[in-house]
Write a protein that holds these residues in place. Structure first.
Motif, mmCIF file in Angstrom:
data_model
loop_
_atom_site.group_PDB
_atom_site.id
_atom_site.type_symbol
_atom_site.label_atom_id
_atom_site.label_comp_id
_atom_site.label_asym_id
_atom_site.label_seq_id
_atom_site.Cartn_x
_atom_site.Cartn_y
_atom_site.Cartn_z
ATOM 1 N N LEU A 191 54.319 36.973 8.592
ATOM 2 C CA LEU A 191 54.513 38.122 8.650
ATOM 3 C C LEU A 191 56.304 38.040 9.340
ATOM 4 C CD1 LEU A 191 52.350 40.699 8.156
ATOM 5 C CD2 LEU A 191 53.312 39.958 6.133
ATOM 6 N N ASP A 218 44.586 46.043 6.390
ATOM 7 C CA ASP A 218 45.685 45.910 6.204
ATOM 8 C C ASP A 218 46.424 44.338 5.396
ATOM 9 O OD1 ASP A 218 45.881 43.939 8.198
ATOM 10 O OD2 ASP A 218 47.562 44.891 9.598
ATOM 11 N N SER A 219 45.562 44.332 4.652
ATOM 12 C CA SER A 219 46.189 43.422 3.642
ATOM 13 C C SER A 219 47.228 43.555 2.941
ATOM 14 C CB SER A 219 44.736 42.758 3.131
ATOM 15 O OG SER A 219 44.415 43.206 1.934
ATOM 16 N N CYS A 255 49.633 46.176 3.716
ATOM 17 C CA CYS A 255 50.439 45.853 3.917
ATOM 18 C C CYS A 255 51.363 44.721 4.149
ATOM 19 C CB CYS A 255 50.132 45.991 5.220
ATOM 20 S SG CYS A 255 49.799 48.111 5.139
ATOM 21 N N THR A 256 50.718 43.357 3.811
ATOM 22 C CA THR A 256 51.513 41.852 4.594
ATOM 23 C C THR A 256 52.246 41.385 3.058
ATOM 24 O OG1 THR A 256 49.761 41.221 3.255
ATOM 25 C CG2 THR A 256 49.308 41.778 5.207
ATOM 26 N N PRO A 297 50.333 35.512 4.459
ATOM 27 C CA PRO A 297 49.164 35.802 5.672
ATOM 28 C C PRO A 297 49.263 36.034 6.881
ATOM 29 C CG PRO A 297 49.779 33.322 4.290
ATOM 30 C CD PRO A 297 50.346 33.789 4.113
ATOM 31 N N SER A 298 48.994 37.017 7.105
ATOM 32 C CA SER A 298 49.311 38.209 9.073
ATOM 33 C C SER A 298 50.256 37.008 9.639
ATOM 34 C CB SER A 298 48.180 38.608 8.996
ATOM 35 O OG SER A 298 47.250 37.770 9.549
ATOM 36 N N ALA A 299 49.708 35.687 9.547
ATOM 37 C CA ALA A 299 50.649 35.106 11.280
ATOM 38 C C ALA A 299 52.142 35.039 10.996
ATOM 39 C CB ALA A 299 50.217 34.130 11.133
ATOM 40 N N PRO A 352 41.235 41.483 5.258
ATOM 41 C CA PRO A 352 42.095 42.137 6.773
ATOM 42 C C PRO A 352 42.149 43.817 5.079
ATOM 43 C CG PRO A 352 43.013 40.127 6.210
ATOM 44 C CD PRO A 352 41.652 40.524 4.435
#
Length: 167
Positions: free
Chosen positions: A22, A10-11, A13-14, A18-20, A8
């Motif tokens: 956050l 914006d990886s 920034c995580t 996993p983005s979900a 991704p």
């Protein structure tokens, strides 16, 4: 240079989550820890000839003595077919015995066998090893604090689900 479409944009920034996840970093961490703890426990138990979960059933029997199979199913909070399969395996291994309840011939009593006493010590040692492996690097105060915090988390979840185990 072409961007890698598998990562991704914006990886960075995580923070490695996993983005979900956050919005729930603690829940994500608890899930990962629980999974790894179960895997590690499973490896220790496999050496004793047990499948994960069977040790909890045996712990219950060692502490309570003979109980009706229906009560055991309720205490384990598992599907009856799962407990039945566990009991079949434990009975074949000589760790439990099932017999008719003398007070109600329709009911079945389940009890740990004398032969399971050696298993009791082995399970206790396996859980001790698991505890030390899990908490390596934590001092007594940190261990006590972690225990306290996890008890609070358990209570929160218990109240949320309405499925609080009897203590």
């Amino acid at each position: 240079m072409k961007a890698d479409s598998t990562v991704p944009a914006d990886s960075a920034c995580t923070g490695g989550l996993p983005s979900a996840a956050l919005a729930g970093p603690v829940s994500h961490a608890v899930s990962r820890v629980a999974r790894l703890h179960r895997i590690t426990a499973g490896r220790l138990l496999k050496g004793l000839g047990l499948y994960p979960g069977q040790e909890f059933l045996m712990m219950h029997l060692w502490d309570t003595g003979a109980v009706r199979q229906a009560e055991l199913i309720k205490a384990m909070d598992l599907d009856p077919s799962t407990v039945t399969k566990m009991l079949q395996r434990l009975e074949q291994a000589g760790h439990v015995r099932r017999r008719p309840d003398p007070d109600d011939r329709r009911a079945v009593l389940v009890e740990a066998t004398e032969e399971s006493c050696a298993l009791h010590a082995e399970v206790r040692d396996a859980w001790s090893d698991l505890e030390e492996h899990t908490l390596a690097g934590l001092g007594p105060a940190e261990r006590a604090e972690l225990t306290r915090l996890l008890a609070m988390v358990e209570e929160n979840l218990c109240q949320e689900t309405g499925d609080c185990p009897a203590r």
